[in-house]
Motif scaffolding. Structure first.
Motif, mmCIF file in Angstrom:
data_model
loop_
_atom_site.group_PDB
_atom_site.id
_atom_site.type_symbol
_atom_site.label_atom_id
_atom_site.label_comp_id
_atom_site.label_asym_id
_atom_site.label_seq_id
_atom_site.Cartn_x
_atom_site.Cartn_y
_atom_site.Cartn_z
ATOM 1 N N THR A 1 0.883 -1.329 0.289
ATOM 2 C CA THR A 1 0.072 -0.157 -0.195
ATOM 3 C C THR A 1 1.071 1.124 0.166
ATOM 4 O O THR A 1 1.606 1.512 0.803
ATOM 5 C CB THR A 1 -0.898 0.017 1.026
ATOM 6 N N THR B 1 0.695 4.761 0.787
ATOM 7 C CA THR B 1 -0.107 5.618 1.590
ATOM 8 C C THR B 1 -0.279 7.056 1.232
ATOM 9 O O THR B 1 -0.895 8.134 1.431
ATOM 10 C CB THR B 1 -0.134 5.543 3.179
ATOM 11 N N VAL C 1 3.782 2.977 8.136
ATOM 12 C CA VAL C 1 3.105 2.816 6.886
ATOM 13 C C VAL C 1 4.105 3.236 5.853
ATOM 14 O O VAL C 1 5.177 3.873 6.046
ATOM 15 C CB VAL C 1 1.738 3.503 6.800
ATOM 16 N N GLU D 1 5.204 4.714 1.817
ATOM 17 C CA GLU D 1 4.781 5.642 0.726
ATOM 18 C C GLU D 1 5.800 5.969 -0.115
ATOM 19 O O GLU D 1 7.084 5.497 0.130
ATOM 20 C CB GLU D 1 4.384 6.879 1.404
ATOM 21 N N THR E 1 0.199 -2.966 5.084
ATOM 22 C CA THR E 1 -1.240 -2.712 4.485
ATOM 23 C C THR E 1 -2.095 -2.727 5.534
ATOM 24 O O THR E 1 -3.174 -1.941 5.553
ATOM 25 C CB THR E 1 -1.268 -3.817 3.338
ATOM 26 N N SER F 1 -2.434 0.706 7.346
ATOM 27 C CA SER F 1 -3.238 1.491 6.367
ATOM 28 C C SER F 1 -4.462 1.214 6.354
ATOM 29 O O SER F 1 -5.506 2.190 6.361
ATOM 30 C CB SER F 1 -2.711 1.337 5.058
#
Length: 255
Positions: free
Chosen positions: A4, A6, A200, A202, A246, A249
């Protein structure tokens, strides 16, 4: 395995064919969830279009980037706020304070930050924070706003272990991106100290490209290099990093 991203501005790519290729490379690299932060009134339609094109993979947020908080910020906020009812959003962002480019707008940035935090609380949404050379100023706002509804992601975290713990204590997750792959950033030492449950991943695409593509435009498919670096630091598998981050998130964005 599902990764993921984010925080990605993948929607900046306006060439339809190139955007399609970017998205395909994401899916090929198992980057199947992309959260799109808004920056100003003009980017709203770009985000909406990408979400419409990839409704299973792309998720919108709305907010006014602190670098776009100028004298007309009131008009920008009104336009963005007016777009919320017609847009399924998962966070207010990206919002915050940036003193790298312009220190003269600090007061306006603080006002815009407080107001948008209010939006998030009223809608029971997380916030996604942009902070550049303004940790103390951002932290001061967060302390003032602290309550059971305040939550979200401290995007592009690149501070100290002490700062990381302060943010986590407020109920926020740390957004870790390409900077963790840079040899002299020191972010690897911070990630080593912080539980994966507080992190998380990114890209901040097209910025902050990870090694081995540093110096070239970033893209969300490169999230796999960030995830692999975190896996190496934590001495666990890439699959485990993907699963935990994930899941984090999903907790934050409720999706």
């Amino acid at each position: 395995m599902i990764l993921t991203d984010t925080h990605t501005h993948q929607y900046y790519e306006k060439d339809a064919e190139k955007l399609k290729e970017l998205m395909q490379r994401c899916l090929d690299n198992k980057v199947e969830r992309l959260f799109l932060p808004n920056v100003d009134s003009e980017s709203i339609s770009l985000i909406k279009n990408l979400v419409k094109e990839y409704p299973v993979n792309c998720f919108a947020m709305l907010g006014l980037h602190p670098c776009d908080v100028k004298e007309n910020y009131r008009e920008e906020l009104d336009t963005i706020f007016a777009a919320i009812p017609s847009t399924k959003i998962y966070a207010i962002g990206e919002i915050g304070i940036d003193l790298y480019w312009d220190k003269t707008t600090l007061e306006l940035q603080q006002k815009a930050f407080h107001e948008q935090i209010g939006w998030a609380k009223n809608m029971d949404l997380p916030i996604v924070i942009h902070c550049r050379e303004a940790f103390d100023e951002v932290y001061e706002v967060l302390l003032a706003e602290r309550d059971e509804k305040l939550r979200g992601i401290f995007h592009c975290f690149s501070g100290t272990v002490e700062q990381a713990r302060k943010i986590i204590d407020l109920g926020f997750y740390l957004g870790i991106g390409g900077v963790v792959t840079y040899k002299k950033s020191g972010l690897d030492k911070v990630v080593e100290e912080i539980p994966l449950d507080n992190i998380v991943l990114e890209t901040d695409s097209p910025y902050l490209t990870p090694v081995p593509y540093r110096g070239k435009p970033n893209e969300s498919s490169y999230l796999v290099y960030v995830a692999q670096k975190v896996a190496d630091i934590k001495q666990i598998s890439l699959e485990e990093v993907a699963a935990i981050t994930t899941e984090n998130s999903k907790i934050i964005f409720n999706t």
